[in-house]
Motif scaffolding. Structure first.
Motif, PDB file in Angstrom:
ATOM      1  N   ILE A  43       0.842  -1.206   0.000  1.00 23.00           N
ATOM      2  CA  ILE A  43       0.000   0.000   0.000  1.00 23.00           C
ATOM      3  C   ILE A  43       0.876   1.255   0.000  1.00 23.00           C
ATOM      4  CG2 ILE A  43      -1.745   1.304   1.315  1.00 23.00           C
ATOM      5  CD1 ILE A  43      -2.731  -1.443   2.401  1.00 23.00           C
ATOM      6  N   GLU A  44       1.953   1.202   0.809  1.00 17.36           N
ATOM      7  CA  GLU A  44       2.889   2.339   0.847  1.00 17.36           C
ATOM      8  C   GLU A  44       3.417   2.656  -0.548  1.00 17.36           C
ATOM      9  OE1 GLU A  44       4.864   1.907   5.018  1.00 17.36           O
ATOM     10  OE2 GLU A  44       6.431   2.302   3.509  1.00 17.36           O
ATOM     11  N   ASN A  45       3.818   1.606  -1.269  1.00 14.96           N
ATOM     12  CA  ASN A  45       4.308   1.780  -2.652  1.00 14.96           C
ATOM     13  C   ASN A  45       3.248   2.398  -3.533  1.00 14.96           C
ATOM     14  OD1 ASN A  45       6.848   0.812  -2.341  1.00 14.96           O
ATOM     15  ND2 ASN A  45       6.310  -1.309  -2.893  1.00 14.96           N
ATOM     16  N   GLN A  46       2.029   1.910  -3.389  1.00 12.55           N
ATOM     17  CA  GLN A  46       0.945   2.413  -4.243  1.00 12.55           C
ATOM     18  C   GLN A  46       0.672   3.885  -3.950  1.00 12.55           C
ATOM     19  OE1 GLN A  46      -1.681  -0.810  -3.178  1.00 12.55           O
ATOM     20  NE2 GLN A  46      -1.448  -1.823  -5.156  1.00 12.55           N
ATOM     21  N   ILE A  47       0.790   4.255  -2.677  1.00 16.55           N
ATOM     22  CA  ILE A  47       0.611   5.677  -2.321  1.00 16.55           C
ATOM     23  C   ILE A  47       1.741   6.494  -2.966  1.00 16.55           C
ATOM     24  CG2 ILE A  47       0.636   7.344  -0.404  1.00 16.55           C
ATOM     25  CD1 ILE A  47      -0.645   5.099   1.339  1.00 16.55           C
ATOM     26  N   THR A  48       2.971   5.981  -2.855  1.00 17.11           N
ATOM     27  CA  THR A  48       4.115   6.690  -3.439  1.00 17.11           C
ATOM     28  C   THR A  48       3.969   6.826  -4.949  1.00 17.11           C
ATOM     29  OG1 THR A  48       5.427   5.582  -1.760  1.00 17.11           O
ATOM     30  CG2 THR A  48       6.651   6.740  -3.465  1.00 17.11           C
ATOM     31  N   MET A  49       3.447   5.755  -5.563  1.00 15.01           N
ATOM     32  CA  MET A  49       3.264   5.785  -7.025  1.00 15.01           C
ATOM     33  C   MET A  49       2.152   6.764  -7.436  1.00 15.01           C
ATOM     34  SD  MET A  49       3.764   1.730  -7.745  1.00 15.01           S
ATOM     35  CE  MET A  49       2.277   1.643  -8.695  1.00 15.01           C
ATOM     36  N   GLY A  50       1.376   7.212  -6.467  1.00 14.03           N
ATOM     37  CA  GLY A  50       0.368   8.234  -6.743  1.00 14.03           C
ATOM     38  C   GLY A  50      -0.954   7.674  -7.237  1.00 14.03           C
ATOM     39  N   CYS A  51      -1.464   6.642  -6.551  1.00 11.01           N
ATOM     40  CA  CYS A  51      -2.762   6.097  -6.984  1.00 11.01           C
ATOM     41  C   CYS A  51      -3.893   7.057  -6.609  1.00 11.01           C
ATOM     42  CB  CYS A  51      -2.990   4.732  -6.358  1.00 11.01           C
ATOM     43  SG  CYS A  51      -3.140   4.780  -4.583  1.00 11.01           S
ATOM     44  N   GLY A  75      -4.460  12.361   0.668  1.00 12.41           N
ATOM     45  CA  GLY A  75      -5.814  12.607   0.156  1.00 12.41           C
ATOM     46  C   GLY A  75      -6.338  11.482  -0.731  1.00 12.41           C
ATOM     47  N   ILE A  76      -5.890  10.257  -0.473  1.00 23.50           N
ATOM     48  CA  ILE A  76      -6.342   9.122  -1.303  1.00 23.50           C
ATOM     49  C   ILE A  76      -7.510   8.400  -0.618  1.00 23.50           C
ATOM     50  CG2 ILE A  76      -5.649   6.917  -2.346  1.00 23.50           C
ATOM     51  CD1 ILE A  76      -2.731   8.027  -2.255  1.00 23.50           C
ATOM     52  N   PRO A  77      -8.657   8.322  -1.296  1.00 27.73           N
ATOM     53  CA  PRO A  77      -9.791   7.608  -0.697  1.00 27.73           C
ATOM     54  C   PRO A  77      -9.519   6.112  -0.552  1.00 27.73           C
ATOM     55  CG  PRO A  77     -10.429   8.734  -2.753  1.00 27.73           C
ATOM     56  CD  PRO A  77      -8.955   8.868  -2.614  1.00 27.73           C
ATOM     57  N   VAL A  78     -10.076   5.527   0.515  1.00 26.21           N
ATOM     58  CA  VAL A  78      -9.860   4.103   0.806  1.00 26.21           C
ATOM     59  C   VAL A  78     -11.197   3.375   0.861  1.00 26.21           C
ATOM     60  CG1 VAL A  78      -9.087   2.482   2.587  1.00 26.21           C
ATOM     61  CG2 VAL A  78      -7.712   4.505   2.079  1.00 26.21           C
ATOM     62  N   ILE A  79     -11.309   2.310   0.069  1.00 23.78           N
ATOM     63  CA  ILE A  79     -12.491   1.436   0.143  1.00 23.78           C
ATOM     64  C   ILE A  79     -12.044   0.102   0.750  1.00 23.78           C
ATOM     65  CG2 ILE A  79     -14.293   0.234  -1.153  1.00 23.78           C
ATOM     66  CD1 ILE A  79     -13.960   2.283  -3.408  1.00 23.78           C
ATOM     67  N   ALA A  80     -12.641  -0.279   1.879  1.00 26.62           N
ATOM     68  CA  ALA A  80     -12.363  -1.602   2.443  1.00 26.62           C
ATOM     69  C   ALA A  80     -13.171  -2.614   1.641  1.00 26.62           C
ATOM     70  CB  ALA A  80     -12.745  -1.652   3.910  1.00 26.62           C
ATOM     71  N   TYR A  81     -12.497  -3.662   1.208  1.00 23.22           N
ATOM     72  CA  TYR A  81     -13.119  -4.667   0.349  1.00 23.22           C
ATOM     73  C   TYR A  81     -13.388  -5.938   1.151  1.00 23.22           C
ATOM     74  CZ  TYR A  81     -13.757  -7.727  -3.712  1.00 23.22           C
ATOM     75  OH  TYR A  81     -14.266  -8.601  -4.632  1.00 23.22           O
ATOM     76  N   ASP A  82     -14.632  -6.305   1.270  1.00 20.36           N
ATOM     77  CA  ASP A  82     -15.104  -7.524   1.943  1.00 20.36           C
ATOM     78  C   ASP A  82     -14.850  -7.527   3.450  1.00 20.36           C
ATOM     79  OD1 ASP A  82     -16.319 -10.327   1.261  1.00 20.36           O
ATOM     80  OD2 ASP A  82     -14.729 -10.710   2.718  1.00 20.36           O
TER      81      ASP A  82
END
Ligand code: BGC
Length: 324
Positions: A43-51, A75-82
């Motif tokens: 998740i940290e990587n994905q935040i850094t990559m700018g998702c 400021g990245i929205p988070v959806i919890a899945y399942d």
């Protein structure tokens, strides 16, 4: 997604990815080998990559707080899945199935299969299994099932010979592993069922039911003097549908992951367009009430599996061992 080791998460990942890509999204799909620290660095990587949006099926829902603080700052929205993400104010939305309802449906299936609601008095022997304690769903499944079963345990119609009913202390199976369930079932059969048959096993999902069936088979169940107990499950994994066809498992809750994938896409679209996000319930995560969407559930058994799972296009007949 949490792990590749269970069929359902492979399907969830593939469904969500395909449905998002069809709408023009670019998707980075990661599996975390059932390790929350691995998922947190993904998740940290994905935040850094700018998702733009994070969709997370967690492993230990209470252990993402730190990394989600970074998502919040970015400021990245988070959806919890399942699975609900707990102990943080940074879980913006949650898309799932009716988790309490899953357990309730399993408990009510047992009540009705034994005719307890028709006045059958037994007594019938029951043993209970629970899922991984770090997964918020596991507690909800257990609560739903026990709400249906506890009155009959209290009145002595259902007898838990081991006395083990407490979730998580006595019945949880770490990481939802089949092997853990098999080992516990082996121990229960040896310690409490050497001279009598077990009538019912409450299993919250299919990976546990696979281990339980393996244990029952090695203890000689499956004959007229030792019939298989009533056994519940969840996910309609292909192997378990085969178990239902062979009479080794009684039912499995069907959670159509195509519907969940579509719900996540609808949420993602609405969030990014700044529109109202579709929700129909809330879940309290220990800190906030998370606006959520509960998808509907059904159950498959020996009578309806084909209509529900094959005629609906979810599986082909050749997907299911022993179906052809
Ligand atoms: C899911 C179940 C699944 C279990 C094990 C739960 O959170 O809701 O569908 O069987 O995890 O992966």
């Amino acid at each position: 997604m949490p792990t590749k080791s269970l069929q359902r998460w492979n399907e969830d990942g593939a469904n969500v990815k395909a449905a998002l890509e069809e709408k023009g999204y670019t998707v980075d799909l990661q599996y975390a080998d059932n390790k929350q620290d691995v998922q947190n660095s993904q998740i940290e990587n994905q935040i850094t990559m700018g998702c733009d949006v994070l969709v997370i099926a967690s492993i230990d829902g209470g252990a993402l707080g730190g990394v989600l603080k970074q998502a919040k700052d970015a400021g990245i929205p988070v959806i919890a899945y399942d699975r609900l993400i707990t102990n943080t104010d940074k879980c913006d939305y949650y898309a799932t199935f009716d988790n309490y309802g899953v357990g309730k449906m399993q408990g009510e299936f047992i009540v009705s299969a034994l005719g307890l609601d028709q006045g059958e008095k037994g007594p019938f022997s029951l043993e209970c299994f629970g899922g991984d304690p770090g997964d918020n769903n596991a507690g909800l499944f257990n609560q739903g099932a026990m709400d249906a079963l506890q009155p009959y345990i209290d009145s002595g119609v259902l007898v838990v010979k081991s006395g083990q009913t407490k979730f998580p202390d006595q019945i949880a199976i770490t990481n939802w592993e089949s092997k853990g369930a098999q080992d516990r079932m082996d121990n229960l059969l040896t310690a409490y069922y050497a001279d009598s048959n077990i009538d019912v096993v409450l299993s919250p999902n299919d990976s546990l039911a696979q281990g339980i069936v393996a244990s029952l088979l090695s203890a000689g169940y499956g004959s007229s003097s030792k019939p298989f107990p009533i056994l519940t499950g969840q996910d309609c994994d292909k192997i378990n549908v085969g178990q239902i066809i062979r009479g080794e498992q009684s039912m499995s809750i069907f959670k159509d992951t195509r519907i969940l994938a579509n719900q996540v896409i609808a949420m993602t679209d609405a969030i990014l367009a700044g529109q109202e996000v579709p929700t129909n319930t809330t879940y309290h995560n220990g800190v906030i009430d998370v606006p959520s969407y509960n998808c509907e559930i059904q159950f498959a058994n020996k009578d309806n599996w084909k209509e529900l799972l094959v005629d609906s296009g979810y599986y082909t007949l050749s997907d299911i061992p022993g179906a052809e």
